[in-house]
Scaffold this motif. Structure first.
Motif, PDB file in Angstrom:
ATOM      1  N   ALA A   1      55.086 -41.030  41.730  1.00  0.00           N
ATOM      2  CA  ALA A   1      56.468 -40.880  41.255  1.00  0.00           C
ATOM      3  C   ALA A   1      57.297 -40.147  42.303  1.00  0.00           C
ATOM      4  CB  ALA A   1      56.478 -40.096  39.943  1.00  0.00           C
ATOM      5  N   LEU A   2      58.560 -40.513  42.439  1.00  0.00           N
ATOM      6  CA  LEU A   2      59.492 -39.858  43.351  1.00  0.00           C
ATOM      7  C   LEU A   2      60.463 -39.024  42.528  1.00  0.00           C
ATOM      8  CD1 LEU A   2      60.702 -39.436  46.176  1.00  0.00           C
ATOM      9  CD2 LEU A   2      62.058 -41.497  45.785  1.00  0.00           C
ATOM     10  N   THR A   3      60.495 -37.722  42.797  1.00  0.00           N
ATOM     11  CA  THR A   3      61.297 -36.775  42.027  1.00  0.00           C
ATOM     12  C   THR A   3      62.076 -35.876  42.978  1.00  0.00           C
ATOM     13  OG1 THR A   3      59.474 -36.675  40.428  1.00  0.00           O
ATOM     14  CG2 THR A   3      61.134 -34.965  40.262  1.00  0.00           C
ATOM     15  N   PRO A   4      63.332 -35.560  42.665  1.00  0.00           N
ATOM     16  CA  PRO A   4      64.008 -34.539  43.473  1.00  0.00           C
ATOM     17  C   PRO A   4      63.349 -33.187  43.222  1.00  0.00           C
ATOM     18  CG  PRO A   4      65.394 -35.177  41.619  1.00  0.00           C
ATOM     19  CD  PRO A   4      64.188 -36.071  41.601  1.00  0.00           C
ATOM     20  N   TYR A   5      63.198 -32.391  44.273  1.00  0.00           N
ATOM     21  CA  TYR A   5      62.603 -31.057  44.175  1.00  0.00           C
ATOM     22  C   TYR A   5      63.605 -30.075  44.759  1.00  0.00           C
ATOM     23  CZ  TYR A   5      58.917 -27.591  43.796  1.00  0.00           C
ATOM     24  OH  TYR A   5      58.176 -26.497  43.422  1.00  0.00           O
ATOM     25  N   LEU A   6      63.992 -29.103  43.949  1.00  0.00           N
ATOM     26  CA  LEU A   6      65.010 -28.141  44.345  1.00  0.00           C
ATOM     27  C   LEU A   6      64.383 -26.774  44.588  1.00  0.00           C
ATOM     28  CD1 LEU A   6      67.604 -29.104  41.586  1.00  0.00           C
ATOM     29  CD2 LEU A   6      67.367 -30.070  43.882  1.00  0.00           C
ATOM     30  N   LEU A   7      64.840 -26.089  45.611  1.00  0.00           N
ATOM     31  CA  LEU A   7      64.354 -24.754  45.948  1.00  0.00           C
ATOM     32  C   LEU A   7      65.500 -23.764  45.805  1.00  0.00           C
ATOM     33  CD1 LEU A   7      62.452 -26.021  49.037  1.00  0.00           C
ATOM     34  CD2 LEU A   7      61.362 -24.950  47.073  1.00  0.00           C
ATOM     35  N   PHE A   8      65.251 -22.689  45.053  1.00  0.00           N
ATOM     36  CA  PHE A   8      66.276 -21.693  44.772  1.00  0.00           C
ATOM     37  C   PHE A   8      65.865 -20.338  45.327  1.00  0.00           C
ATOM     38  CE2 PHE A   8      66.646 -24.942  41.522  1.00  0.00           C
ATOM     39  CZ  PHE A   8      68.000 -25.227  41.570  1.00  0.00           C
ATOM     40  N   ASP A   9      66.841 -19.551  45.722  1.00  0.00           N
ATOM     41  CA  ASP A   9      66.578 -18.225  46.278  1.00  0.00           C
ATOM     42  C   ASP A   9      66.594 -17.176  45.164  1.00  0.00           C
ATOM     43  OD1 ASP A   9      65.988 -16.361  48.195  1.00  0.00           O
ATOM     44  OD2 ASP A   9      68.021 -16.217  48.968  1.00  0.00           O
ATOM     45  N   GLY A  10      65.604 -17.279  44.242  1.00  0.00           N
ATOM     46  CA  GLY A  10      65.475 -16.318  43.158  1.00  0.00           C
ATOM     47  C   GLY A  10      66.202 -16.691  41.877  1.00  0.00           C
ATOM     48  N   HIS A  11      66.840 -17.857  41.834  1.00  0.00           N
ATOM     49  CA  HIS A  11      67.621 -18.260  40.658  1.00  0.00           C
ATOM     50  C   HIS A  11      67.086 -19.526  39.999  1.00  0.00           C
ATOM     51  CE1 HIS A  11      70.553 -15.264  41.787  1.00  0.00           C
ATOM     52  NE2 HIS A  11      70.560 -15.770  43.012  1.00  0.00           N
ATOM     53  N   CYS A  12      65.819 -19.838  40.222  1.00  0.00           N
ATOM     54  CA  CYS A  12      65.263 -21.094  39.719  1.00  0.00           C
ATOM     55  C   CYS A  12      65.364 -21.193  38.197  1.00  0.00           C
ATOM     56  CB  CYS A  12      63.809 -21.251  40.171  1.00  0.00           C
ATOM     57  SG  CYS A  12      63.067 -22.808  39.645  1.00  0.00           S
ATOM     58  N   ARG A  13      64.899 -20.165  37.490  1.00  0.00           N
ATOM     59  CA  ARG A  13      64.921 -20.225  36.017  1.00  0.00           C
ATOM     60  C   ARG A  13      66.346 -20.442  35.509  1.00  0.00           C
ATOM     61  NH1 ARG A  13      62.144 -19.191  31.507  1.00  0.00           N
ATOM     62  NH2 ARG A  13      60.310 -18.295  32.472  1.00  0.00           N
ATOM     63  N   GLU A  14      67.294 -19.684  36.027  1.00  0.00           N
ATOM     64  CA  GLU A  14      68.689 -19.803  35.604  1.00  0.00           C
ATOM     65  C   GLU A  14      69.231 -21.207  35.867  1.00  0.00           C
ATOM     66  OE1 GLU A  14      73.021 -17.849  36.766  1.00  0.00           O
ATOM     67  OE2 GLU A  14      71.200 -17.020  37.652  1.00  0.00           O
ATOM     68  N   ALA A  15      68.947 -21.737  37.046  1.00  0.00           N
ATOM     69  CA  ALA A  15      69.428 -23.075  37.404  1.00  0.00           C
ATOM     70  C   ALA A  15      68.806 -24.141  36.509  1.00  0.00           C
ATOM     71  CB  ALA A  15      69.119 -23.373  38.867  1.00  0.00           C
ATOM     72  N   MET A  16      67.506 -24.042  36.280  1.00  0.00           N
ATOM     73  CA  MET A  16      66.826 -25.061  35.481  1.00  0.00           C
ATOM     74  C   MET A  16      67.248 -24.982  34.012  1.00  0.00           C
ATOM     75  SD  MET A  16      65.253 -27.005  37.567  1.00  0.00           S
ATOM     76  CE  MET A  16      63.954 -27.895  36.714  1.00  0.00           C
ATOM     77  N   GLU A  17      67.548 -23.792  33.515  1.00  0.00           N
ATOM     78  CA  GLU A  17      68.068 -23.673  32.146  1.00  0.00           C
ATOM     79  C   GLU A  17      69.462 -24.300  32.050  1.00  0.00           C
ATOM     80  OE1 GLU A  17      67.577 -19.530  31.139  1.00  0.00           O
ATOM     81  OE2 GLU A  17      65.443 -19.826  30.703  1.00  0.00           O
ATOM     82  N   PHE A  18      70.254 -24.164  33.106  1.00  0.00           N
ATOM     83  CA  PHE A  18      71.561 -24.822  33.146  1.00  0.00           C
ATOM     84  C   PHE A  18      71.391 -26.342  33.116  1.00  0.00           C
ATOM     85  CE2 PHE A  18      74.874 -26.835  35.797  1.00  0.00           C
ATOM     86  CZ  PHE A  18      75.981 -26.603  34.984  1.00  0.00           C
ATOM     87  N   TYR A  19      70.470 -26.862  33.926  1.00  0.00           N
ATOM     88  CA  TYR A  19      70.243 -28.314  33.943  1.00  0.00           C
ATOM     89  C   TYR A  19      69.708 -28.797  32.597  1.00  0.00           C
ATOM     90  CZ  TYR A  19      70.908 -27.746  38.950  1.00  0.00           C
ATOM     91  OH  TYR A  19      71.415 -27.430  40.179  1.00  0.00           O
ATOM     92  N   LYS A  20      68.903 -27.979  31.936  1.00  0.00           N
ATOM     93  CA  LYS A  20      68.429 -28.344  30.596  1.00  0.00           C
ATOM     94  C   LYS A  20      69.619 -28.422  29.638  1.00  0.00           C
ATOM     95  CE  LYS A  20      65.485 -27.235  26.760  1.00  0.00           C
ATOM     96  NZ  LYS A  20      64.649 -26.326  26.069  1.00  0.00           N
ATOM     97  N   PHE A  21      70.547 -27.485  29.731  1.00  0.00           N
ATOM     98  CA  PHE A  21      71.744 -27.522  28.900  1.00  0.00           C
ATOM     99  C   PHE A  21      72.517 -28.818  29.168  1.00  0.00           C
ATOM    100  CE2 PHE A  21      76.337 -26.819  28.580  1.00  0.00           C
ATOM    101  CZ  PHE A  21      76.456 -26.484  27.241  1.00  0.00           C
ATOM    102  N   CYS A  22      72.617 -29.220  30.421  1.00  0.00           N
ATOM    103  CA  CYS A  22      73.373 -30.422  30.798  1.00  0.00           C
ATOM    104  C   CYS A  22      72.677 -31.715  30.384  1.00  0.00           C
ATOM    105  CB  CYS A  22      73.603 -30.450  32.309  1.00  0.00           C
ATOM    106  SG  CYS A  22      74.677 -29.136  32.907  1.00  0.00           S
ATOM    107  N   PHE A  23      71.360 -31.807  30.617  1.00  0.00           N
ATOM    108  CA  PHE A  23      70.622 -33.052  30.402  1.00  0.00           C
ATOM    109  C   PHE A  23      69.817 -33.073  29.107  1.00  0.00           C
ATOM    110  CE2 PHE A  23      70.958 -32.835  35.078  1.00  0.00           C
ATOM    111  CZ  PHE A  23      71.536 -34.062  35.334  1.00  0.00           C
TER     112      PHE A  23
END
Length: 145
Positions: free
Chosen positions: A11-33
């Motif tokens: 499978a091909l998936t986008p992989y994002l790297l965050f500078d200490g904000h991964c949980r916050e960013a992924m919770e935002f994306y969960k809210f969006c999607f």
């Protein structure tokens, strides 16, 4: 180059790297999607014994699945390297067979900067490279040699 075919395609998936904000960013994306989000911190993984304590609260892996949308992510865990715009997004090839993953890694290695040779890890087999066009690729399968 070897042609890749099979029933259990990678499978091909986008992989994002965050500078200490991964949980916050992924919770935002969960809210969006919407969908299901799983988050694992370094301290809750087998990697904790190989990483300094300052890294233990960081996210080693997060995955959001919502219908046809899937995003994987982690915090930046390479203190010897600096995250800059452009090296914080990569293409993540996962699943499939070890044979298929090795062939994809070999094909994409042509002219590439191999940053992490394909090798067995506690979570399976992993490798990473920047291809000859500067695109960052990560490879992972649960299968081991």
């Amino acid at each position: 180059m070897q042609k890749i075919e099979g029933e259990e395609m990678t499978a091909l998936t986008p992989y994002l790297l965050f500078d200490g904000h991964c949980r916050e960013a992924m919770e935002f994306y969960k809210f969006c999607f919407g969908g299901e989000l799983t988050v694992t911190k370094v301290k809750d993984s087998p990697a904790k014994d190989r990483m300094p304590a300052v890294q233990h609260e960081k996210v080693i892996n997060a995955r959001l699945r919502s219908g046809n949308v899937e995003i994987s992510a982690s915090d930046w865990l390479a203190p010897e390297q600096t995250p800059i715009q452009g090296n914080t997004v990569c293409l993540f090839l996962s699943g499939g067979t070890l044979r298929e993953l090795k062939a994809l890694f070999e094909n994409l290695s042509d002219g590439a900067d191999v940053t992490d040779p394909l090798k067995e890890q506690f979570f399976g087999t992993y490798g990473a490279l920047n291809d000859k066009f500067g695109v960052r690729w990560m490879f992972q399968t649960n299968q081991k040699d």
